[in-house]
Scaffold this active site. Structure first.
Site, PDB file in Angstrom:
ATOM      1  N   PRO A 161       0.835  -1.209   0.000  1.00 33.09           N
ATOM      2  CG  PRO A 161      -0.657  -1.517   1.747  1.00 33.09           C
ATOM      3  CD  PRO A 161       0.637  -2.020   1.193  1.00 33.09           C
ATOM      4  CD  GLU A 162       1.779   3.600  -4.705  1.00 28.71           C
ATOM      5  OE1 GLU A 162       1.928   4.812  -4.893  1.00 28.71           O
ATOM      6  OE2 GLU A 162       1.721   2.769  -5.629  1.00 28.71           O
ATOM      7  CE  LYS A 201       5.824   3.272  -0.466  1.00 20.32           C
ATOM      8  NZ  LYS A 201       6.643   2.436  -1.339  1.00 20.32           N
ATOM      9  NE  ARG A 241       8.218  -1.924  -7.578  1.00 21.93           N
ATOM     10  CZ  ARG A 241       7.532  -1.316  -6.599  1.00 21.93           C
ATOM     11  NH1 ARG A 241       8.173  -0.655  -5.670  1.00 21.93           N
ATOM     12  NH2 ARG A 241       6.216  -1.394  -6.547  1.00 21.93           N
TER      13      ARG A 241
END
Ligand SMILES: [Zn+2]
Length: 326
Positions: free
Chosen positions: A2-3, A50, A306
């Site tokens: 989750p950001e 985060k 990424r």
């Protein structure tokens, strides 16, 4: 993972439980040992990037000294403390709250390493929660299986930690790592969703002679920024992910930082209102202008690579011959 906006929402969900006592615990966490949280009071919660931080105290009063928290009415726990003190008094132990506290705090710590430090027995009262890819916090309900696993079982996910509170509600934490620390590692100047986010520091970092898509994910400068935000802000600022920060104009760099703050703030607002955030480039095949989108894995040498989506027409690269195309 989750950001920032998601973790802010978790913080929003946890906040109403501040001031309540843990009356029952559960969860599969081996490292944390959930029963250690039994009868502690949740006294504060903070979010940074985060990470979510929860402060627990063995006594309802402790958390209220000097931290600006509003005074709370006499809680059930305090009454229990007084009852306990009275019972101890009858049993021949010197009466009064100090005696009761002394008993409570006398947990032998000799053989236990720092990892096993019990929150009531030492100064480490902040529980730091870092979420995994599907990490989440649920309030007053458990996460249910959305589909069968490979063996055809409809097995519900197992929460790592469940905290039932005196007020009757409960919190369930899924897919997260938890550890105790003496204070939350909070640097609001690098938190993209903090009012104290320092633009100058962010601009300086972005201007480095490295691909901007690496710098954006660097939590030292853009705490809370994850892969979705990275892809979206690069598209919106019309910057190629492999552009070197040192080749970008101040206008481009400013635009990137503006989009970081704007996109993540809007995402958080949408989350709090239960709305989906709409992406323009992340996991898309076409950009909003109808151009075909490129996809590749980018990351620092030896670092985490990424998946990155970009439109070669809307996002020209600076310098045109990038570091990966000599
Ligand atoms: Zn395009």
């Amino acid at each position: 993972m989750p950001e920032g906006p998601s973790v802010r929402k978790f913080h929003h969900l946890v906040s109403p439980f501040v001031g309540q006592q843990v009356v029952k615990t559960g969860g599969s966490s081996k490292k944390l040992h959930p029963p250690d949280l039994q009868s502690l009071w949740l006294q504060d919660t903070q979010v940074h990037g985060k990470k979510l931080f929860l402060r627990f105290d063995p006594d309802e009063e402790l958390g209220l000294h000097g931290d600006g928290a509003p005074p709370k009415s006499l809680g059930k726990g305090e009454i229990l403390q007084k009852e306990k003190a009275a019972v101890l008094g009858q049993a021949g132990v010197p009466s009064g709250q100090e005696a009761s506290h002394g008993t409570e705090l006398a947990i032998p710590g000799g053989d236990e390493g720092p990892g096993a430090c019990r929150p009531a027995a030492c100064a480490e009262r902040w529980l730091q929660v870092s979420f995994g890819l599907f990490g989440s916090v649920w309030v007053n309900e458990f996460s249910r299986a959305k589909k069968a696993n490979k063996r055809g079982d409809w097995r519900d996910p197992a929460p790592r930690l469940v905290l039932h509170f005196g007020g009757g509600g409960f919190l369930a934490f899924y897919n997260c790592q938890m550890s105790w620390s003496s204070s939350p590692v909070v640097r609001p100047t690098s938190d993209i969703l903090s009012e104290k986010f320092h633009r100058g520091q962010a601009l300086e970092a972005l201007g480095k002679s490295q691909p901007v898509c690496y710098t954006l994910l660097d939590q030292r400068y853009f705490s809370g920024l994850g892969n979705i935000i990275k892809n979206e802000v690069l598209y919106r600022a019309r910057v190629h992910p492999l552009s070197l920060g040192s080749f970008l104009s101040p206008t481009h760099l400013e635009a990137l930082v503006d989009h970081v703050v704007e996109f993540s703030t809007n995402w958080l607002q949408d989350k709090l209102q239960g709305k989906q955030q709409h992406t323009q480039i992340y996991q898309k095949e076409q950009c909003p202008a109808g151009h075909p989108v490129m996809k590749d894995e980018f990351g620092p040498p030896g670092g985490f690579q990424r998946l990155t989506w970009w439109c070669p027409q809307c996002q020209p690269q600076f310098p045109p011959e990038g570091p990966h195309q000599p």
